[in-house]
Design an enzyme around this catalytic site. Sequence first.
Site, PDB file in Angstrom:
ATOM      1  N   GLY A  73      -8.584   6.968   8.135  1.00 20.06           N
ATOM      2  CA  GLY A  73      -8.657   6.643   9.565  1.00 20.06           C
ATOM      3  C   GLY A  73     -10.344   6.974   9.778  1.00 20.06           C
ATOM      4  O   GLY A  73     -11.077   6.461   9.124  1.00 20.06           O
ATOM      5  N   HIS A 132      -9.907   4.433  -1.226  1.00 18.05           N
ATOM      6  CA  HIS A 132      -9.035   4.386   0.031  1.00 18.05           C
ATOM      7  C   HIS A 132     -10.049   5.086   1.181  1.00 18.05           C
ATOM      8  O   HIS A 132     -11.013   5.415   0.793  1.00 18.05           O
ATOM      9  CB  HIS A 132      -7.749   5.198  -0.079  1.00 18.05           C
ATOM     10  N   GLY A 133      -9.584   4.732   2.399  1.00 18.49           N
ATOM     11  CA  GLY A 133     -10.355   5.312   3.137  1.00 18.49           C
ATOM     12  C   GLY A 133     -11.867   4.426   3.474  1.00 18.49           C
ATOM     13  O   GLY A 133     -13.078   5.040   3.838  1.00 18.49           O
ATOM     14  N   VAL A 150      -9.303  -1.085   3.450  1.00 15.94           N
ATOM     15  CA  VAL A 150      -9.708  -0.979   4.797  1.00 15.94           C
ATOM     16  C   VAL A 150      -8.527  -1.225   5.813  1.00 15.94           C
ATOM     17  O   VAL A 150      -7.950  -2.440   5.665  1.00 15.94           O
ATOM     18  CB  VAL A 150     -10.912  -2.177   5.151  1.00 15.94           C
ATOM     19  N   ASP A 159       0.792  -1.266  -0.041  1.00 13.51           N
ATOM     20  CA  ASP A 159       0.159   0.233   0.119  1.00 13.51           C
ATOM     21  C   ASP A 159       0.808   1.079   0.021  1.00 13.51           C
ATOM     22  O   ASP A 159       2.186   0.947   0.092  1.00 13.51           O
ATOM     23  CB  ASP A 159      -0.876  -0.025   1.229  1.00 13.51           C
ATOM     24  N   HIS A 160       0.179   2.497   0.120  1.00 10.35           N
ATOM     25  CA  HIS A 160       1.173   3.683   0.175  1.00 10.35           C
ATOM     26  C   HIS A 160       2.475   3.490   0.473  1.00 10.35           C
ATOM     27  O   HIS A 160       2.933   3.324   1.312  1.00 10.35           O
ATOM     28  CB  HIS A 160       0.522   4.635   1.017  1.00 10.35           C
TER      29      HIS A 160
HETATM   30  P1  13P Z   1      -9.034   3.483   6.717  1.00  9.98           P
HETATM   31  O1  13P Z   1      -7.940   3.278   7.498  1.00  9.98           O
HETATM   32  O2  13P Z   1      -9.928   4.765   6.634  1.00  9.98           O
HETATM   33  O3  13P Z   1      -9.770   2.092   6.299  1.00  9.98           O
HETATM   34  O4  13P Z   1      -8.156   3.719   5.176  1.00  9.98           O
HETATM   35  C1  13P Z   1      -7.403   2.472   4.692  1.00  9.98           C
HETATM   36  C2  13P Z   1      -6.660   2.978   3.377  1.00  9.98           C
HETATM   37  O5  13P Z   1      -7.132   3.468   2.676  1.00  9.98           O
HETATM   38  C3  13P Z   1      -5.362   2.207   3.173  1.00  9.98           C
HETATM   39  O6  13P Z   1      -4.726   2.638   1.927  1.00  9.98           O
END
Ligand code: 13P
Length: 300
Positions: free
Chosen positions: A186, A215-216, A241, A88-89
Amino acid sequence: MLPGALTLAGLLPGAQRGGYAVAAFSARYRACVRPVLQAAVDLRSPVIVEISQRELGWFGLSPQDFRDAVEHEARQIGCRVPLCLHLDHSWEEPVIHAAIAAGFSSVMIDASAQPFEENVRQTRQVVTYAHARGVSVEAELGKLPSTDQMETEGDEALYTVPGEALTFVERTGCDALAVSIGTAHGVYPVSSPRIDFDRLAAIRALLPDTPLVLHGGSGLPAATVHRAIELPGGGVSKMNVATDLEQALLRAMGGLARMTSAELDAQPPGLLARGLEAVYAEASDKISNFVRSAGRAVTA
Ligand code: 13P
């Protein structure tokens, strides 16, 4: 590459066509890999297991540690559902190269903090490197705000501009695009974040063949996720997630604070088992009731 692992290019077009998304779970802790995989196996769902550059540092893992955990747990439970191991990122090439060397089947280059041209340049460079090794690449255009500073640092939101998304994908050759349409990393300060579905539809119309990533995913109402998935032509086909999984774990363990992966391994076994059961329940709920990928795995 991790034996049997699929790339995003192998996993997501089917989801886009099939009207579902694949959940990408940030396991964060080595121990959480098992319940995430078990949920996917029990529900016959494809799954993406991921960890970001910042998470690797925070939880005290190397890409190789994480890959070994995924390989070990997948073997232990006889996992045969389509599985992608994704970084991821990440923004530093040495980390991306280490993940590819360790066997990740997919990576994300997040140069979204850079100006457009620099984002294109860095993404293109990673795409060239990764594709030469059979690995797929997710990139990001626009910025997501963050309330926990884990995946990204700032709290600035910058929505993805559809026309720029088209140019970006054409010039970089990325396999999947993370878009900024109103979600945040978050915990959401409001219960129903406003999602710009028109913007998502406009991006989809310009990029009919590019899998889109949301994302998110934590804290989003199920109806919002369904709407984002079910767009004409296929909406988002990967939903990330992280926070919901970790909160389920720590809540079930009596409200413990975030710790390293090794510290979690050292918790009393009964307490740890309670936490991992909560992770299993949370992952199962996301698969069945949010991204609706249950039963979509074609197992060997
Ligand atoms: P959340 O922590 O909001 O689920 O976001 C996760 C995310 O987008 C990881 O790249």
